[in-house]
Design a protein around this motif. Structure first.
Motif, PDB file in Angstrom:
ATOM      1  N   SER A 137     -15.081  11.779  10.029  1.00 52.81           N
ATOM      2  CA  SER A 137     -15.174  13.084   9.377  1.00 52.81           C
ATOM      3  C   SER A 137     -13.816  13.394   8.761  1.00 52.81           C
ATOM      4  O   SER A 137     -12.772  13.145   9.352  1.00 52.81           O
ATOM      5  CB  SER A 137     -15.622  14.168  10.356  1.00 52.81           C
ATOM      6  N   ARG A 138     -13.861  13.920   7.542  1.00 51.52           N
ATOM      7  CA  ARG A 138     -12.622  14.048   6.762  1.00 51.52           C
ATOM      8  C   ARG A 138     -11.751  15.220   7.191  1.00 51.52           C
ATOM      9  O   ARG A 138     -10.544  15.199   7.037  1.00 51.52           O
ATOM     10  CB  ARG A 138     -12.948  14.188   5.272  1.00 51.52           C
ATOM     11  N   LEU A 139     -12.370  16.259   7.731  1.00 51.01           N
ATOM     12  CA  LEU A 139     -11.603  17.476   8.003  1.00 51.01           C
ATOM     13  C   LEU A 139     -11.022  17.482   9.424  1.00 51.01           C
ATOM     14  O   LEU A 139     -11.719  17.216  10.398  1.00 51.01           O
ATOM     15  CB  LEU A 139     -12.500  18.710   7.838  1.00 51.01           C
ATOM     16  N   ILE A 140      -9.726  17.812   9.498  1.00 48.32           N
ATOM     17  CA  ILE A 140      -9.073  18.083  10.787  1.00 48.32           C
ATOM     18  C   ILE A 140      -8.611  19.536  10.738  1.00 48.32           C
ATOM     19  O   ILE A 140      -7.813  19.901   9.869  1.00 48.32           O
ATOM     20  CB  ILE A 140      -7.836  17.180  10.995  1.00 48.32           C
ATOM     21  N   ALA A 141      -9.139  20.361  11.622  1.00 48.81           N
ATOM     22  CA  ALA A 141      -8.711  21.766  11.682  1.00 48.81           C
ATOM     23  C   ALA A 141      -7.789  21.922  12.882  1.00 48.81           C
ATOM     24  O   ALA A 141      -8.173  21.632  14.008  1.00 48.81           O
ATOM     25  CB  ALA A 141      -9.924  22.682  11.805  1.00 48.81           C
TER      26      ALA A 141
END
Ligand SMILES: [Zn+2]
Length: 220
Positions: free
Chosen positions: A106-110
């Motif tokens: 998954s591309r998003l790191i929050a």
């Protein structure tokens, strides 16, 4: 599908300001029993309230799915798991339980969002001693038969006060073949929806209205 090459990490930084009290629930184990029904989440070391990355990521995903993947959401309300390359939700947030497809990581790191230095200084002056950057709001429930306040009495809810600001940080992993601008504008769209919606608990009762703007060096 062969593993794609990781080209870069694209950083998105914003300032999130609470326009109303924010409640993101924490563990009751950390506080004295009987003090509060509903404590907020705090850093275990500094005791400062923070916004978990998982809260931001989960809220953005659910808002963007409701707009872009409504037909994929089942009766259970599970996240989209189509796993299609065209599905920006699955690409950014993960394809959930779908093992048949492979979009890669998954591309998003929050990241967890911490209170800005400016906000910590301002609030330290204003808050009651011992409140640790929070306020307590008493919520009254109405007895449906009598139409009067419940005999159980008001429930104390801990909240981050309006005016508090947090440093929002997200990273998008850009792999070979990804459309970087599309991924960034999708997140920007989610942040706009978040401003119109709410973060944390009790949003339909006025909690968790946030503003999201660019962050400057003076804020940190
Ligand atoms: Zn999908």
């Amino acid at each position: 599908m062969p593993t794609a090459q990781l080209i870069k990490h694209r950083l998105i930084e914003k300032k999130l300001k609470c326009e109303t009290g924010l409640h993101i629930g924490g563990s009751k184990d950390d506080i004295e029993i009987g003090v509060l029904d509903s404590p907020i989440i705090r850093d275990p070391v500094t005791k400062l309230p923070y916004i978990p990355g998982s809260s931001v990521k989960g809220k953005l995903r659910s808002l963007l799915e409701q707009r872009h993947c409504a037909s994929n959401i089942n009766d259970m309300g599970d996240p989209c798991e189509c796993g299609l390359k065209e599905c920006t939700v699955c690409l950014l947030f993960g394809q959930h339980g779908n093992k048949r497809r492979n979009l890669g990581p998954s591309r998003l790191i929050a990241r967890d969002a911490f209170m800005t230095r400016k906000s910590r200084e301002e609030l330290a002056d204003k808050m009651e001693p011992g409140m640790l950057f929070a306020e307590v709001k008493h919520e009254v429930s109405i007895n449906r038969k009598t139409g009067t306040a419940s005999a159980a009495g008001p429930r104390p809810m801990e909240r981050v006060p309006a005016g508090a600001e947090f440093h929002l940080r997200m990273t998008i992993r850009i792999f070979e073949g990804d459309d970087e601008n599309k991924l960034v504008s999708f997140i920007e769209e989610g942040l706009e929806m978040l401003k119109a919606d709410y973060l944390g608990g009790s949003g339909t009762r006025g909690y968790g209205k946030v503003d999201i703007t660019d962050i400057g060096p003076d804020d940190l």
